[in-house]
Every structure is written in C-alpha cells, then in structure tokens.
Scaffold this motif. Structure first.
Motif, short mmCIF file in Angstrom:
data_model
loop_
_atom_site.label_atom_id
_atom_site.label_comp_id
_atom_site.label_asym_id
_atom_site.label_seq_id
_atom_site.Cartn_x
_atom_site.Cartn_y
_atom_site.Cartn_z
N ALA A 158 0.83 -1.22 0.00
CA ALA A 158 0.00 0.00 0.00
C ALA A 158 0.86 1.26 0.00
O ALA A 158 0.35 2.36 -0.23
N LEU A 159 2.15 1.09 0.27
CA LEU A 159 3.04 2.25 0.29
C LEU A 159 3.09 2.87 -1.10
O LEU A 159 3.34 2.17 -2.08
N PRO A 160 2.82 4.18 -1.22
CA PRO A 160 2.82 4.78 -2.55
C PRO A 160 4.15 4.58 -3.28
O PRO A 160 5.22 4.73 -2.68
N GLU A 161 4.06 4.22 -4.55
CA GLU A 161 5.25 3.93 -5.36
C GLU A 161 6.18 5.14 -5.43
O GLU A 161 7.39 4.99 -5.60
N LYS A 162 5.61 6.35 -5.24
CA LYS A 162 6.44 7.56 -5.35
C LYS A 162 7.58 7.56 -4.32
O LYS A 162 8.66 8.07 -4.59
N TYR A 163 7.35 6.96 -3.14
CA TYR A 163 8.42 6.92 -2.14
C TYR A 163 9.58 6.05 -2.61
O TYR A 163 10.74 6.41 -2.46
N ARG A 164 9.24 4.88 -3.17
CA ARG A 164 10.29 3.99 -3.69
C ARG A 164 11.06 4.70 -4.81
O ARG A 164 12.29 4.67 -4.86
N GLU A 165 10.31 5.30 -5.72
CA GLU A 165 10.94 5.94 -6.88
C GLU A 165 11.84 7.08 -6.43
O GLU A 165 12.91 7.28 -6.99
N THR A 166 11.38 7.83 -5.43
CA THR A 166 12.20 8.93 -4.93
C THR A 166 13.51 8.40 -4.34
O THR A 166 14.58 8.94 -4.60
N GLY A 167 13.40 7.34 -3.56
CA GLY A 167 14.60 6.72 -2.99
C GLY A 167 15.55 6.24 -4.08
O GLY A 167 16.76 6.46 -4.02
N MET A 168 14.98 5.59 -5.08
CA MET A 168 15.80 5.12 -6.21
C MET A 168 16.49 6.29 -6.90
O MET A 168 17.68 6.24 -7.20
N ALA A 169 15.72 7.35 -7.17
CA ALA A 169 16.26 8.49 -7.91
C ALA A 169 17.37 9.20 -7.14
O ALA A 169 18.21 9.86 -7.73
N LEU A 170 17.38 9.04 -5.81
CA LEU A 170 18.44 9.66 -5.01
C LEU A 170 19.66 8.75 -4.91
O LEU A 170 20.63 9.07 -4.23
N GLY A 171 19.60 7.60 -5.56
CA GLY A 171 20.75 6.69 -5.58
C GLY A 171 20.87 5.83 -4.33
O GLY A 171 21.94 5.30 -4.04
N LEU A 172 19.78 5.69 -3.58
CA LEU A 172 19.84 4.84 -2.38
C LEU A 172 19.87 3.38 -2.81
O LEU A 172 19.12 2.98 -3.71
N SER A 173 20.71 2.61 -2.15
CA SER A 173 20.76 1.17 -2.46
C SER A 173 19.46 0.52 -1.96
O SER A 173 18.74 1.11 -1.15
N ARG A 174 19.21 -0.69 -2.42
CA ARG A 174 17.94 -1.32 -2.03
C ARG A 174 17.85 -1.57 -0.51
O ARG A 174 16.82 -1.25 0.08
N PRO A 175 18.92 -2.09 0.12
CA PRO A 175 18.82 -2.25 1.58
C PRO A 175 18.58 -0.91 2.29
O PRO A 175 17.82 -0.84 3.25
#
Lengths: 282, 237
Positions: A158-175
């Motif tokens: 249910a977590l909005p995909e925008k949070y994941r995408e923002t994390g990805m776009a900032l170069g955060l690793s998956r862990p």
C-alpha cells in the motif's frame, strides 16, 4: 417487478444479513458478559487459581497465554517480514511471486489441528522439545505466519510507489531504501499485522492443547521443556470436566477475559490500520 | 556530455523509443517536447535506469554519460543515479522535517553536524532558504506545492549530481512557482547538464539552449517544421 422494487428487496436482504451478523456478535458478547461477569472479583486477573480452578483467579493462565502469543510473534515476525521484503522489493511481478502469494493463502486456510500434529511431530518429537511452551510457541508461530505475512505485505504494497521511486532516484541502495523508506513508512501496517497475529494466536486452541499446555502442576515455566498453563486449556478443562457451578463460573470468567483480549488486539489493529491509511494518503 | 547511440526501448514488444542517436553538450539546458506517449519520460527514466524494476522493459544500443554506458548490466546503478538526478512531475516529500528531507539522499555520507550547512547551501541554491530558514524542523508536507518542488530539487542537489533530469517539474505548479523554478534552472546550468521535459512549447523555447522534439519514439529530424523552435546553441548563455 420494476428496478426500484428489486433494489428495495436486495437492500432488505443484505440489510437483514448484516443485522444477523451484528446480532450474533452482540448476543455472544451479551452471553459472555452475563455469564462471565459474576466470576470477576478484585483478584481475578492477579491471583493464582486454587482448588483445581474452582476459586482464585487466572493470573498464570493469562501470563502463560500472553507469553505463548508474544514468543510466537517473536519467532514469526522476522520470517514474515523477510519473506514480504523478498516478495515486494526483490521479486518482479510474475508467476513465482503469484505462486508465493497463493501458497500463503493455502497455509492460512490449513486446519489448525494439522499444524498441531505436524508441529508436534517435528518440534516435539524430531527436535525433542516435547510438550513444552517452546513447542507450542513454534507451532503458533507457523500458524500465525500467513496472517502476519499477508497483513505486512498489504501494508508494504500500500506504500505509494512515489516513495520507492524517490529513494531510487536519489541513488539509495535497495537495503538502504528498505531501512529508510519501506520499514518506517509501513510501520503502522506492520503493527497492525503483529496485532492481528497476536489476536489469531490468542484464538487458537486445538494446536497447542496437546503440545504445549497443562491444566495444573505448573504455574510459570522454569525450563524450556516445561509446559505452560493457558486460558484456552483452563476454559476447556473446567467446562468439560467440572461439575460444580463455581468452576463453570470461573470458566465463563476466563472466557470473557480471553474474548476481551482478542477484542482489544483487534481494536488496536483497526486503530493502527486507520493511521496507516492516513499516512499513505499524505 | 551525454550521447545516445542507436538507443531503443520497448515494453512488452511495443517499441517506445527507436534508434535514437544524438548528443547533448555538458552544462546546457535541453528541452524535450512531444505529445503524450511519445516517449519523453521513458527517455529520461532510461538515463538513470529507473525502469529496471519494470518487467518486460527492454533497451538496445547505448547511452553514454561522460563515457560510461548506463545500459550495461554491470553498471553501478546506485552511483549512476547519484550522478544523474531525476526530478518528478509531482513533488514527493517524505513525511519528515524539511531538513531531514534535504539530507535524505546523503545522510549516510555526512555527519549530523554537517546537516545545517549543507541544508543552507542547497536551499539557497533553490531560492528556498529565506522562506524556510526559521522552520527547518517543521514537516515538509506543510510547504506549498511550489516550495515542495524546490525542496525536492534541493534534496537532489545535495547528492551533487552532474546531470539533472526534470520531468515536467512545473506541470502541477502555479505561474509564480513555475517562474521560480524556471529562474532556478537557469542558475543551475553552469554546473549541471539539464534535460527538461515539457508539454509547453513556450516554456521550452524560453528556458532551453536546445529543443528536441520526440514523436512516436523518434527525434524529429532538423528539417522538420519544428526546427523553428530550435535556438542556435551558441546564443544561449
């Protein structure tokens, strides 16, 4: 028959069914209160039971139940969380992910007595844990695993995909994304899952009856191999075997406490779930 | 310098971008315009490998960012995304304080005592410092949409990317906030290579050194009528 009449009939039907369910719930609650309240006295929750359950309280049965529930969640939570994160963060949408989801639902629908049987053979006999609180908590852990898994997965999905995408776009690793975004943002959903898991564990009787619990002889387990008194066993033994009204009243009292425990956990889960929905809408 | 060499992208057999070959000079602003579904956003997302999670998304050819092929399977995508930052159409701030949002992408790499200095530096860059300097601990969700978009830009700048990809960053903003973002982007050009996707031809012309038009997954040839939109690269600062 015109459309308006048909609609009124359908409304009456579904309204009647809803009323039936609510009436059933309130009648159970009413009976439990009527029969259980007379057993309540000042020391009912904090005194040990006496005279084979005829008098005293249910302190050790209550602590035993809480202990089994809590330890079962401790076993189950890391496994449920790990499998959810693997499923949602590492597996792409596909047949394997669907298969895992279906397996979880099948596990959820498995009769609990089978968990008790297989669990006892594996943990009790094969791993030599015997009839003990450890065996019971492990069996309960497996039983509540699908409930926890489904609740936590729903929260994470249910977590909005925008949070994941923002994390990805900032170069955060998956862990790092999991640690910094997924876990904090789905926290309330996870608490909901844990509470529902606890409620499910509190409601389970059959699987732990012959694998973990005892009616008398032990108050609080001192060893890993000790069984534990629980509310479920206490109610069952008193209701089945006692002939005197005091014991039956004690069983109703213990039943009311168990019902209250499940109600409280479910209400808390609902409150956290409401919070989760609000957070996801931010 | 960014170079596309025969770059194609497809989703489930449907070609979205076809055999793109062009170069973008460093420290410039390039606007990309085109109809909805023409492949503009896919182009941006391919540059920072944001579509890796999407099943059946396939790419061919190469995209070189400073000589590094971003399409290679062994490319360090996390390093790539720190080098090529993406700003989304709608600002996404985390339900945390303003300062926590600013340092979100860089928190592991700096100490807590460096947070205020870094926050001031990047918030000044996006012209937001004066508006939020007295409420850095307040929730970022209390900011207006325009302020949130500038905050997301500050958060991306804190990671120090060389390339900024902006996917219709002003489409959900009012004219005043839009003007602020446009002014801000001009000021960032000296240190960043910027790709700006927009639907608005006027905006594309006014902010960009160069305008690319994408239609049906292809960059229109310069002989196409749209060439009137293309400003000579040397004229723009």
């Amino acid at each position: 028959m015109n459309a308006i009449t048909a609609e009124k009939m359908v409304l009456a039907l579904i309204g009647g069914v809803t009323f039936l369910i609510v009436a059933l719930l309130f009648s159970i609650l009413g009976v439990m209160l009527a029969k259980g309240l007379p057993a309540m006295h000042s020391g009912f929750l904090f005194d040990a039971s006496r005279d084979f359950g005829r008098s005293g309280g249910i302190f050790y049965q209550l602590t035993g139940t809480l202990m089994l529930m809590a330890v079962a969640v401790l076993w189950s939570l890391p496994v449920a969380l790990g499998s959810v994160l693997f499923q949602t963060e590492y597996l792409g949408a596909g047949k394997f992910k669907n298969l895992l989801t279906q397996l979880t639902y099948i596990l959820n629908a498995t009769p609990t007595i089978l968990f008790g049987l297989v669990g006892y053979i594996f943990f009790g006999v094969y791993l030599d844990a015997g009839v003990s609180w450890v065996t019971g908590s492990l069996i309960l852990a497996v039983m509540i695993l699908p409930t926890l898994q489904v609740s936590i997965r729903e929260a994470v999905e249910a977590l909005p995909e925008k949070y994941r995408e923002t994390g990805m776009a900032l170069g955060l690793s998956r862990p790092t994304q999991i640690w910094r975004i997924i876990l904090p943002q789905s926290f309330y959903g996870m608490v909901t899952g844990v509470l529902l898991g606890l409620a499910r564990a509190a409601g389970e009787t059959a699987a732990i009856m012959f694998t973990a619990t005892t009616f008398s002889g032990i108050q609080f387990p001192q060893l890993f191999s000790d069984p534990v008194p629980t509310l479920q066993t206490h109610i069952l033994v008193l209701a089945q075997e006692a002939a005197n009204p005091e014991s039956i009243a004690q069983a109703w009292g213990a039943g009311l406490v168990l019902l209250g425990l499940v109600f409280l956990l479910t209400l808390a889960a609902w409150a956290f779930r409401t919070r989760m929905v609000m957070e996801s809408e931010l | 310098m960014i170079q596309f060499k025969n770059f194609s992208a497809s989703f489930g057999g449907r070609k979205i971008l076809q055999e793109l070959t062009f170069s973008l000079p460093a420290n410039s602003i390039t606007s990309i315009i085109g109809a909805s579904g023409s492949g503009k956003t896919t182009l941006l997302r391919a540059l920072c490998r944001m579509n890796d999670r999407i099943e059946n998304f396939r790419v061919g050819g190469s995209i070189l960012v400073d000589g590094m092929d971003v399409c290679r399977p062994d490319t360090d995508v996390y390093a790539l995304r720190r080098k090529v930052g993406l700003i989304f159409q709608k600002p996404c701030v985390f339900p945390k304080s303003i300062i926590d949002n600013v340092v979100f992408g860089i928190r592991e790499k700096i100490t807590k005592k460096d947070y205020p200095d870094l926050a001031e530096k990047v918030l000044r860059e996006v012209f937001l410092w004066e508006e939020v300097k007295d409420r850095l601990e307040e929730k970022a969700t209390t900011l207006s949409q325009g302020q949130q978009q500038r905050l997301t830009l500050a958060r991306t700048l804190a990671v120090e990317p060389e390339v900024l990809l902006m996917d219709e960053p002003t489409s959900s903003l009012d004219p005043k906030s839009t003007a602020a973002i446009e002014k801000l982007v001009q000021s960032l050009k000296n240190r960043h290579t910027i790709l700006w996707v927009t639907h608005q031809h006027d905006q594309a012309q006014s902010i960009a050194d160069r305008v690319l038009v994408i239609e049906k997954g292809q960059v229109l040839p310069l002989s196409a009528p749209i060439v009137r939109l293309v400003k000579p690269f040397t004229k723009a600062g």
